[in-house]
Every structure is written in structure tokens, then in C-alpha cells.
Design an enzyme around this catalytic site. Structure first.
Site, short mmCIF file in Angstrom:
data_model
loop_
_atom_site.label_atom_id
_atom_site.label_comp_id
_atom_site.label_asym_id
_atom_site.label_seq_id
_atom_site.Cartn_x
_atom_site.Cartn_y
_atom_site.Cartn_z
N HIS B 56 -0.30 -15.11 -32.88
CA HIS B 56 1.30 -15.24 -32.07
C HIS B 56 1.36 -16.16 -30.73
O HIS B 56 0.75 -16.49 -30.06
CB HIS B 56 1.98 -13.93 -32.20
CG HIS B 56 2.25 -12.35 -32.99
ND1 HIS B 56 2.97 -11.32 -33.02
CD2 HIS B 56 1.43 -12.78 -34.41
CE1 HIS B 56 2.33 -11.02 -34.32
NE2 HIS B 56 1.57 -12.15 -35.15
N GLU B 58 2.83 -15.92 -28.09
CA GLU B 58 1.80 -14.97 -26.01
C GLU B 58 0.64 -15.47 -26.88
O GLU B 58 -0.28 -15.35 -25.45
CB GLU B 58 2.38 -13.74 -26.78
CG GLU B 58 4.49 -14.17 -26.45
CD GLU B 58 4.96 -12.82 -27.72
OE1 GLU B 58 4.57 -14.29 -28.70
OE2 GLU B 58 6.03 -12.71 -27.63
N CYS B 86 5.83 -8.30 -29.85
CA CYS B 86 5.58 -7.40 -30.34
C CYS B 86 4.42 -6.59 -29.65
O CYS B 86 4.28 -6.69 -28.17
CB CYS B 86 4.93 -7.65 -32.22
SG CYS B 86 3.44 -8.10 -32.06
N CYS B 89 1.70 -8.52 -28.59
CA CYS B 89 1.47 -8.75 -27.12
C CYS B 89 1.96 -8.84 -26.55
O CYS B 89 1.53 -9.43 -25.20
CB CYS B 89 2.78 -10.25 -28.13
SG CYS B 89 2.06 -11.06 -29.79
#
Lengths: 159, 159
Positions: B56, B58, B86, B89
Site C-alpha cells: 500500500h 503508506e 487502512c 497502514c
């Protein structure tokens, strides 16, 4: 739980946690991704030895399993972890789409050993305005527009 | 929130989310790690293009920032994300020890675009016996023993 098979692999995850912790590679955590009777990938905590705060045992094992199987989905696999996954690792477990999760120690055991796992489980469900991490939101409309472009993208690949 | 500086970097995170999504690298998410006025690392979603469900925006930005700064702690840095992180993250954000988090779109915007972020925020706080992911615990005492060895390890490095 398939007791004898699951205990076999869980014991191996615990062995990894001890071996690599004693070797100075990071915290006392180990994990395995298993498909059928085959170990696809091993992971252990490497945060301090590789300067990667995301290098928890479960994340390491999931990333390696996906690399080996050339996929971003681990359907049909089981994740074994020497400790209950922290929220980062539990969400990674869901994103990886493994079938099952088996763990040994609890988040409270990790807390007693000095780790933030249990505190993070309390912190994440809070509103972002009420968390310890100073957090702000801005420019929502500009980012929403990108999501609309995503939905309009005919060849998008869901995950 | 330091409005003009924060909006500058948040706009760049949104630009990254659009650019790399349109290039077919993954979902519509971008992130930056910034220290002072300097961008230390950029991240964008690369789940489907690199076969890594943990890639992801991040996580990618945090890992790269730590690699560049040779540290597992990003004290003094700010994380900018085109969307609310999320749970994976967000926990990675805490583990990275950044000072602040600034985001644009909400988890509900991500849900409307087909992503599980909001559902994961509902799922993770549940007892493991009540989650959708089949989960079991075993061999707790064996794993607790490794935590005792960790606490007894004189040269352990906290993180």
C-alpha cells in the site's frame, strides 16, 4: 483446528521466533505461510536489523510467499504466527486472503514483553480526532475525484 | 494543521495516487514521508503490479523513507496520504513513529470505490472467535517462554 498438523507448523513458527530473536535480528516473533503440507514462506521479525518498521514476522512471510507464488492472493494458504498478529499484521493477513490464521501467544503476552500491539488495538478504532497520533484531514474532494477515475478505469485490477 | 505546507504535500500525494493508478500500477492511493520541507520518500499502491498485498502507498513510503534514512524510526517526519490509511497502514504509521498524519479521502470514500478499508476497521476490533477469518489459538505457553527469553536478553533493541 487440525490439531497435529497445526501444532507442527505452529511449533516451527515458535522455533523461528526464538532462533532469530536470539540471533539479534529483531523481536521474538515468527510466522509461516503454509499450503497443504508445504511451507511456502518463513518470516521473523527483522525491524531493527533491516531498518524496516513493517518487517514483522507475518508481513515478511506474506510478502515472501506472494513473491514465490507470483500472486497477490494467498487463497488456499494458512498463516501460522508465534503471537497474535498486531493490527498491521492482522490487516495484512486479511489483504493476503489466506484461508485461516493460527497463533500462539496473545496480544497481552506481547504487551507484557514491552510491545505496543495491545495498545494499538485500543487506539485504532478511535476517531482520528481522538487518537494519540496528531491527525488532520483536508482536500477530500480532490482525492474523491481520483476514486471516480478508478471506477471509470475499464482495465482496473481489483485486489 | 499548517495549511499551506500541508496542502502542498497532500496535493502531491493525490497527484501520485492518480498518476500511478492511471499507469496501471495498482489502486488509487499515494503517500509521502516529509521531514521539514523535504520529501524523504514517495509511495503509491503497487499491490497488483508487484504481487505484494502489503504494498500500500503508506507502507511503501515508510519502508523507503526508513531505507533512505537508515533507521526504523521516523521521528520528526510527517506522513501525507491521499486517503485515510487502512488499519494495516495506520498501524504501520504508528510503528514508524512519525510525528503526524495528514490524509484526504475517507475510509468511506475508499469503500465506495470497492476497497475493504472500512470493513477491516469494523472487523479487527472483534474477538478472534467472532471474525470472518477462521482463527484459532494454541501452544500459548510455549510462545510465552520466548517472550521471557526476550526480556532476559541484555542486548535487546526495543522498537
Amino acid at each position: 483446528m487440525n490439531t497435529s498438523t497445526d501444532e507442527h507448523f505452529l511449533r516451527e513458527a515458535i522455533r523461528l521466533s526464538r532462533h532469530h530473536m536470539l540471533a539479534g535480528e529483531g523481536g521474538p516473533f515468527g510466522a509461516l505461510v503454509v499450503r497443504g503440507d508445504q511451507i511456502i514462506a518463513q518470516g521473523w521479525n527483522r525491524v531493527t536489523s533491516t531498518n524496516d518498521p513493517t518487517a514483522h514476522a507475518e508481513v515478511v512471510a506474506i510478502r515472501d510467499a506472494c513473491a514465490k507464488l507470483n500472486t497477490f492472493r494467498l487463497d488456499g494458504c494458512v498463516l501460522y504466527a508465534s503471537c497474535e498478529p498486531c493490527p498491521m499484521c492482522l490487516a495484512a493477513t486479511y489483504w493476503s486472503r489466506v484461508d485461516r490464521l493460527i497463533f500462539a501467544a496473545s496480544r497481552s503476552d506481547a504487551a507484557a514483553a514491552g510491545f505496543d500491539d495491545e495498545w494499538l488495538y485500543q487506539e485504532l478504532p478511535r476517531l482520528h480526532t481522538e487518537r494519540k497520533m496528531p491527525t488532520a484531514q483536508a482536500m477530500q474532494a480532490e482525492a474523491q475525484a481520483v476514486f471516480q477515475e478508478w471506477l471509470a478505469k475499464a482495465d482496473r485490477i481489483a485486489y
